[in-house]
Design a protein around this motif. Structure first.
Motif: not given
Lengths: 345, 407
Positions: A174-176, A169, A272
């Motif tokens: 947090p975003e992919g 993280l 993550y």
């Protein structure tokens, strides 16, 4: 449901199942050699995929700094645990592995921006970074307690899992991410649209299964791993390097994880924490195989993928419930059908 | 005699211990009083307003919480001549952690108000804490259930993001206007998805559109082929995907890969640059209802929120890099702006750190009128603790990888 949908679902299930199968192989390998139920296996997927994504964006992936830190830490641990082994050539080998190699990778990622070298270079670099983490993690977290009970090892594995997820993280946010596809070509077979990427996934799985088979049956290192897996105490008595076996197993697991990661990154968005659920499904495959048999694990994992695909069509709301409920009858069947052997502790 | 002696000894020892104990108690309490005095001395010297934040900077809702944490350095630092101190805690997207954070902020830091949390489940749990401790809370989560229906408990709760139903109505109206008769919904298989299912069912019915398929998936799913095939088999005129952040891109990519060519709608939960990055060219032509802040630069100059939103976007991107701004952080900015307006009013009635001040702050928040914030114009009332009207939503279409305002 018509034949077209049936075929598409089968195809989707097999491609997902192939990824689970790769991880199931790694899980069994690690368990057989070290008795560790390696929960953080999935993290290597996320690390591999997201490291590749960052290299593609032209950034320096933080995983390479983590690798350097882990390398230094494992050098310290090695010198502290077995000062006698690490003298002379042993010391040179140790320093090459734990200090020189990570720094070399660091220099490569920082000084040689990959865009000019194309996709293959980025992929090899990402996989190398993550693969090297495997043995370091073994040295730092597990080598000291290698003889502890399975439960202790599992708890240590959970600790490693939490640490790696938290770091993930912090490193990747947090975003992919998604990476570019390896091959843009796709094949139209009736209603089936077979993408080049899914062919790669299936191909790599087949090659890896074959490679593992050859490794275990034809090479000395492989035979040492098998011997350690069959009887740890016996292997030690005849002078086999069981610590090194552990590190090799971890390197192989990290390699397989990273490879699975870079393979699925163009197919789906990787986060993550994506690895954990993928790892759990692979674990079902490994359980079906009783944590022993590689071919059964592959079949089991592909079965999980296909069932998942069909249940997401029929009843998407209960998909996970259906997949994980499968565990119950399989565990029952396994515990009644197999002869129970007390674990030697 | 001997017995008496012993007894005397014992008595003496107990007495001694007691004396020792008393001594230490006295010393300790003096110390404590001194510390407390010192603390209150500091407090008196710089009577500041303390605002706590409990937000989800880790866990599944981290993509909502991190922009909030990044926005804190942009918050106003004083209001009505008093300094404002922002104290931030992470609740890891966890309800129990959020509640204990809130209690900790109130009990240990004696905060005057709390902003939080990022998700609906945690915010709903905080409603209880707010009414019990009589501290005003401002949630940055989207469900209308946080402040509706207004009752005695929710009286202490406020909320800055637009209600889901405002957005659901916008989508349904837009679908109806473009001639859709049937629609499908793809959403998360959790309480977030349940909320959207209920809102969309209602909004679509109102607009005269039939909901022909409802599919659920999970944030970390690596494939949604099954769900997408089912949607395509139902052949809807439009598909609505209700998910937050980058996970919303996967169903859309799969829909396009499988040859679905009709319009796709997303909700305001996707409004960040990462979504555009992950979705790529498969997002072209997608309709998204969102707060005006996302397309601030394209708003007409007459729009009252334009200058405030632009200022926030500029300061955020100066700090965190170009393209980093997300609408989620702006919801917290709005909460801070509301507090900045309400604090001077409350200061007329009481001193910060007292129950009277907290009550005055709550009353002041409730009577805010015509306050422009980054997402719209706020008009609070006793029954409306959100305060937004239709100026808080715009319809945006994704064109050439950018958000474009639909006039």
């Amino acid at each position: 449901m018509n034949t077209d949908i049936f075929l598409i679902l089968c195809q989707d299930g097999i491609v997902n199942g192939a990824v689970y199968a790769l991880l199931a192989l790694a899980l069994i390998l690690v368990f057989a050699v070290t008795r560790i139920i390696f929960l953080p296996q999935g993290e290597f997927i996320a690390f591999g995929a997201l490291t590749l994504a960052m290299i593609e964006e032209g950034k320096v992936p933080p995983t390479v700094y983590l690798l350097v830190v882990l390398g230094v830490a494992s050098a310290v641990v090695a010198l502290w645990l077995e000062p006698t082994k690490n003298r002379g050539w042993g010391l040179v080998g140790l320093l090459l592995e734990t200090i020189v190699a990570p720094f070399a990778l660091l220099c490569l990622t920082v000084w040689l921006p990959s865009r000019e070298f194309g996709l293959l270079y980025s992929v090899v670099l990402s996989v190398a970074i993550v693969t090297l983490m495997g043995p370091f993690i073994y040295r730092v977290a597990f080598q000291r307690i290698a003889d502890a009970s399975i439960l202790t090892l599992l708890i240590a594995a959970i600790g490693v899992h939490l640490a790696l997820t938290g770091l993930g993280l912090y490193f990747f946010g947090p975003e992919g991410s998604r990476t570019t596809s390896w091959v843009s070509a796709s094949l139209q077979l009736g209603a089936l649209n077979i993408s080049g990427q899914s062919t790669w996934i299936i191909g790599v799985t087949v090659v890896l299964v074959a490679a593992l088979y050859l490794f275990f049956s034809r090479t000395l290192s492989g035979k040492i791993l098998v011997a350690t897996a069959v009887n740890r105490l016996g292997a030690r008595l005849v002078g086999l390097p069981i610590d090194r076996s552990g590190r090799i197993a971890f390197a192989a697991a990290a390699f397989i994880g990273a490879l699975a990661g870079v393979l699925i990154a163009p197919q789906t968005t990787v986060y993550y924490d994506s690895g954990f659920v993928i790892g759990l499904k692979a674990f079902i495959g490994a359980i079906i195989a009783g944590m022993v048999s590689y071919p059964v694990a592959v079949v089991g994992a592909i079965m999980v993928g296909v069932i998942e695909s069909f249940s997401s069509y029929w009843s998407s709301e209960y998909k996970e419930i259906i997949v994980f409920s499968l565990m119950v009858p399989i565990l029952l069947w396994r515990s009644y059908s197999s002869k129970h052997v007390d674990e030697e502790e | 005699m001997k017995k008496n002696e012993t007894r005397y000894k014992i008595d003496r020892t107990t007495e001694e211990t007691q004396q020792v104990r008393e001594g230490s108690v006295i010393r300790l309490s003096t110390l404590l009083v001194l510390i407390l005095a010192a603390c209150s001395g500091i407090d008196a010297a710089t009577a500041e307003v303390k605002i706590g934040l409990t937000i989800s900077t880790t866990g599944p809702a981290a993509s909502l919480g991190i922009p909030v944490r990044n926005s804190i350095s942009l918050f106003p630092t004083e209001a009505g001549g008093e300094k404002i101190r922002w104290i931030v805690l992470d609740d890891a997207s966890d309800t129990a952690k959020g509640v204990s954070n809130a209690r900790k902020l109130i009990a240990e830091e004696n905060v005057d108000a709390v902003i939080g949390s990022s998700t609906t489940p945690v915010s709903l749990a905080l409603v209880e804490v707010a009414s019990e401790t009589r501290v005003p809370f401002i949630s940055v989560a989207s469900s209308p259930r946080i402040v509706l229906p207004m009752d005695e408990k929710r009286a202490w709760m406020f909320k800055t993001p637009q209600h889901d139903f405002v957005m659901a109505d916008a989508i349904a109206e837009h679908m109806a206007k473009s001639g859709a008769k049937t629609a499908a919904l793809v959403t998360f298989g959790d309480s977030y998805g349940d909320g959207w299912l209920a809102e969309m069912t209602r909004a679509l019915e109102k607009a005269g559109i039939k909901l022909v398929a409802t599919e659920r998936y999970a944030r970390t799913d690596s494939s949604v082929t099954g769900q997408v095939l089912k949607v395509i088999a139902a052949n809807p005129d439009a598909v609505m995907i209700a998910a937050s952040g980058t996970p919303a891109a996967l169903p859309q990519k799969t829909l396009r890969e499988r040859g679905y060519k009709k319009p796709i709608y997303q909700n305001h939960g996707v409004a960040n640059t990462d979504f555009l990055r992950v979705g790529g060219k498969d997002l072209e032509g997608t309709f998204v209802p969102t707060g005006p802040m996302l397309v601030a630069a394209q708003l007409p100059d007459s729009n009252p929120t334009k200058s405030i939103a632009l200022d926030y976007v500029k300061r955020y991107e100066d700090t965190w890099g170009p393209g980093s701004v997300a609408t989620f952080g702006a919801h917290a900015m709005d909460a801070a702006l509301l507090l900045e307006k309400a604090i001077p009013v409350a200061l007329k009635n009481a001193k910060p750190g007292t129950p009277e001040f907290r009550a005055a702050l709550r009353d002041a928040l409730e009577t805010l009128k015509n306050v422009p914030v980054t997402h719209g114009v706020v008009n609070m009332s006793k029954d409306d603790h959100n305060g937004f009207d239709n100026r808080a939503r715009v319809m945006v279409v994704i064109e050439n990888g950018k958000w474009k305002l639909l006039q």
